[in-house]
Design a protein around this motif. Structure first.
Motif, PDB file in Angstrom:
ATOM      1  N   SER A 273     -14.458  15.512 -27.887  1.00  0.00           N
ATOM      2  CA  SER A 273     -14.023  14.191 -27.424  1.00  0.00           C
ATOM      3  C   SER A 273     -14.538  13.870 -26.028  1.00  0.00           C
ATOM      4  N   GLN A 274     -14.930  14.923 -25.282  1.00  0.00           N
ATOM      5  CA  GLN A 274     -15.557  14.688 -23.966  1.00  0.00           C
ATOM      6  C   GLN A 274     -16.998  14.282 -24.227  1.00  0.00           C
ATOM      7  N   SER A 279     -23.256   6.977 -18.468  1.00  0.00           N
ATOM      8  CA  SER A 279     -22.967   6.742 -17.052  1.00  0.00           C
ATOM      9  C   SER A 279     -22.471   7.993 -16.336  1.00  0.00           C
ATOM     10  N   GLU A 280     -22.006   8.963 -17.068  1.00  0.00           N
ATOM     11  CA  GLU A 280     -21.411  10.133 -16.398  1.00  0.00           C
ATOM     12  C   GLU A 280     -21.727  11.439 -17.123  1.00  0.00           C
ATOM     13  N   PRO A 281     -22.982  11.622 -17.479  1.00  0.00           N
ATOM     14  CA  PRO A 281     -23.291  12.784 -18.316  1.00  0.00           C
ATOM     15  C   PRO A 281     -22.967  14.121 -17.641  1.00  0.00           C
ATOM     16  N   PHE A 282     -23.143  14.179 -16.315  1.00  0.00           N
ATOM     17  CA  PHE A 282     -22.994  15.460 -15.653  1.00  0.00           C
ATOM     18  C   PHE A 282     -21.539  15.951 -15.669  1.00  0.00           C
ATOM     19  N   THR A 287     -17.133  19.555 -17.626  1.00  0.00           N
ATOM     20  CA  THR A 287     -15.822  19.687 -18.260  1.00  0.00           C
ATOM     21  C   THR A 287     -15.956  20.443 -19.575  1.00  0.00           C
ATOM     22  N   GLN A 288     -16.974  20.104 -20.337  1.00  0.00           N
ATOM     23  CA  GLN A 288     -17.171  20.761 -21.630  1.00  0.00           C
ATOM     24  C   GLN A 288     -17.421  22.257 -21.460  1.00  0.00           C
ATOM     25  N   GLU A 289     -18.253  22.618 -20.489  1.00  0.00           N
ATOM     26  CA  GLU A 289     -18.532  24.045 -20.276  1.00  0.00           C
ATOM     27  C   GLU A 289     -17.257  24.787 -19.874  1.00  0.00           C
TER      28      GLU A 289
END
Ligand code: ADP
Ligand code: MG
Ligand code: MG
Ligand code: MG
Length: 400
Positions: A273-274, A279-282, A287-289
Motif C-alpha cells: 500500500s506504500q 512525487s515522493e518515490p524516495f 518506508t517499504q525497506e
C-alpha cells in the motif's frame, strides 16, 4: 445493580460498565465518564474514566457485531481472551495489557487502558516506523510458543491446555474466511468486478487450491502451541518504546507458524500500500525497506529466542539431538510463508479487508495493488517449500 447480582449474561450499557467498575473499586472517584470505543468487528469496548484514571471494559456479544444477531457467536471467546492474556503475562509481561478482572458469565475482561498507544495498522498507514516492534513481536511469538509447547510442558499439562483452549467457533471463522471461501466462488467474498479475472484465476488454479487445502489441514490438525490466532496489525498497540498485543479471542492450539504468517502478511499488505507515487518515490521506498526489515528481524528474533529457550529450558529428551530443533524451525518458516499467502489473499478478496489497501482513494491504484497482492499471495503459497531464507521471502515481497 442488576448486572452484578444476577448470575446471567446481559450486554452492558455505558451505565452498567461504570457500575461494574465502581463496584469492583477498580478506579477511584464517583463521576465516571464512559464511552464505547470499539472499532473491532466482534465486541463492545468501553473506556471508563474518572478525573484521574481510566480503565477498559471489553465485553463479548452473543453475536458478531459486524454482521449482527444473524451471526451468533459463543461468549466463551471472552474466557479464552482473558485466560490467554493472563497466560501470556507469565512469559511476556510487558507485551500484553494487564488483566484486572474477568467474568466468564458476563463475558467481560477488564484491563489496563492503553490509549497512550496507537493501533499499529493505523500508524503504518500514516508511514510511522517503530524500532522495537520486530524485537517485541519476535519475543512474543517465540516465548508464548515455547512455553506452551511439548518442548517445555509435561505432556499431561500440555494436553490439558489444548482442551482448555479448545475454541471451535472462532477457529471455524478462520477455517472459512482465511482458508476456504477466498478459494471458491463463495458469497462471503468481496471484490470489485474489475478484479474478477484475477479472482477467477485463483478459483481455477488447482495446484494453488491443493496447497491451500494442505495449509488448512495443518491449521485444523496440528496442536503445536497456543497461538494468539488473530495477530494482524489491528491487534497490536504501539508506541516508540512499547508494544502490546491485544485481542487474543481466537487463541487455540495450532501450528507455530500461523501467528508469524498473519503478522508477516499484514506487514506485506502495508508494504504494497506504500505505493510509489512519482512525487515522493524516495520516502516510500525507505518506508517499504523498513517494513521488510521488520519481517526479517521478527523472524530472526523469533528463531534466536526459540532456539535459546529450547537449549536452556527444554524438558524434551530429543531437544539436543542434532537436527530436531532445526526441523521444527524449518517447518515453522515454510508454514509461516504459506499462512502469510493465505492471509494476503483473504484480506484482498475475502470478507474482512484491510484499510491499508481499501483506504487508497484512487480506484485504479487500488486495483493495481490488489492484483499484485493476489499474485504475491499465490506465489507464497505455491513456492513456500523452495523459499529457504527470510531474505528470500522479503525479496519476493520486494519483487511483487
Ligand atoms: P475486537 O475483538 O472487537 O476486534 P479489540 O480488542 O481489537 O476488539 O478492540 C477494539 C478496539 O478497542 C481497539 O482497536 C482499540 O481501539 C480499543 N481497545 C481495545 N483494548 C484496548 C485497551 N486495552 N486500551 C485502549 N483501547 C483499547
Ligand atoms: Mg480486534
Ligand atoms: Mg480492532
Ligand atoms: Mg477480536
Amino acid at each position: 445493580m442488576t448486572v452484578l447480582t444476577e448470575n446471567t449474561y446481559k450486554p452492558l450499557t455505558n451505565e452498567d460498565a461504570a457500575a461494574l467498575v465502581r463496584k469492583l473499586k477498580l478506579i477511584d472517584g464517583h463521576d465516571l465518564a464512559v464511552s464505547e470505543i470499539g472499532d473491532g468487528n466482534l465486541n463492545l469496548v468501553f473506556r471508563v474514566q474518572s478525573s484521574t484514571e481510566s480503565i477498559i471494559v471489553k465485553q463479548a456479544l452473543p453475536y458478531a457485531k459486524v454482521v449482527g444477531e444473524s451471526w451468533p457467536l459463543t461468549l466463551d471467546r471472552a474466557r479464552i481472551e482473558s485466560e490467554a492474556l493472563i497466560l501470556a503475562a507469565k512469559y511476556v509481561p510487558d507485551l500484553v495489557p494487564k488483566v484486572l478482572y474477568s467474568d466468564s458469565t458476563l463475558a467481560v475482561t477488564i484491563m489496563e487502558d492503553l490509549s497512550d498507544h496507537s493501533i499499529l495498522r493505523k500508524s503504518l498507514i500514516e508511514g510511522t516506523a517503530f524500532s522495537k516492534l520486530a524485537a517485541h513481536i519476535g519475543q512474543f511469538t517465540a516465548r508464548t510458543a515455547f512455553y506452551t509447547s511439548d518442548f517445555y510442558l509435561h505432556p499431561f499439562e500440555k494436553k490439558k491446555l489444548v482442551q482448555h483452549f479448545s475454541n471451535p467457533e472462532l477457529c471455524k471463522i478462520t477455517e472459512d474466511l482465511v482458508f476456504t471461501d477466498p478459494f471458491f466462488d463463495h458469497d462471503t467474498n468481496e471484490f470489485s468486478s474489475a478484479l474478477k479475472p484475477d479472482v477467477e484465476k485463483i478459483w481455477n488454479d488447482e495446484l494453488l487450491k491443493k496447497e491451500a487445502a494442505t495449509l488448512k489441514y495443518q491449521f485444523l490438525t496440528q496442536a503445536e502451541v497456543l497461538l494468539h490466532g488473530d495477530l494482524h496489525t489491528g491487534s497490536i498497540f504501539v508506541t516508540e518504546k512499547s508494544t502490546k498485543v491485544i485481542d487474543p479471542e481466537f487463541a487455540f492450539y495450532g501450528p507455530i507458524g500461523f501467528d508469524l504468517g498473519q503478522f508477516f502478511a499484514n506487514i506485506a499488505l502495508n508494504y504494497l500500500s506504500q505505493h510509489h507515487h512519482s512525487s515522493e518515490p524516495f520516502n516510500r521506498k525507505e518506508t517499504q525497506e523498513t517494513l521488510l526489515t521488520v519481517i526479517q528481524e521478527t523472524w530472526t528474533v523469533f528463531q534466536n529466542e526459540f532456539t535459546r529457550l529450547v537449549h536452556e529450558e527444554s524438558k524434551e529428551v530429543f531437544a539436543r539431538t542434532p537436527g530436531v530443533l532445526q526441523n521444527v524451525l524449518e517447518k515453522t518458516f515454510i508454514d509461516s510463508v504459506g499462512f502469510a499467502g493465505c492471509e494476503i489473499i483473504r484480506r484482498t478478496i475475502g470478507l474482512a479487508h484491510v484499510a491499508d489497501l481499501d483506504s487508497i482513494p484512487c480506484e485504479d491504484v487500488q486495483l493495481f495493488l490488489k492484483k499484485k497482492a493476489l499474485h504475491l499471495g499465490t506465489s507464497l503459497i505455491k513456492s513456500r517449500k523452495s523459499i529457504s531464507s527470510i531474505e528470500q521471502f522479503t525479496s519476493i515481497i520486494r519483487g511483487a
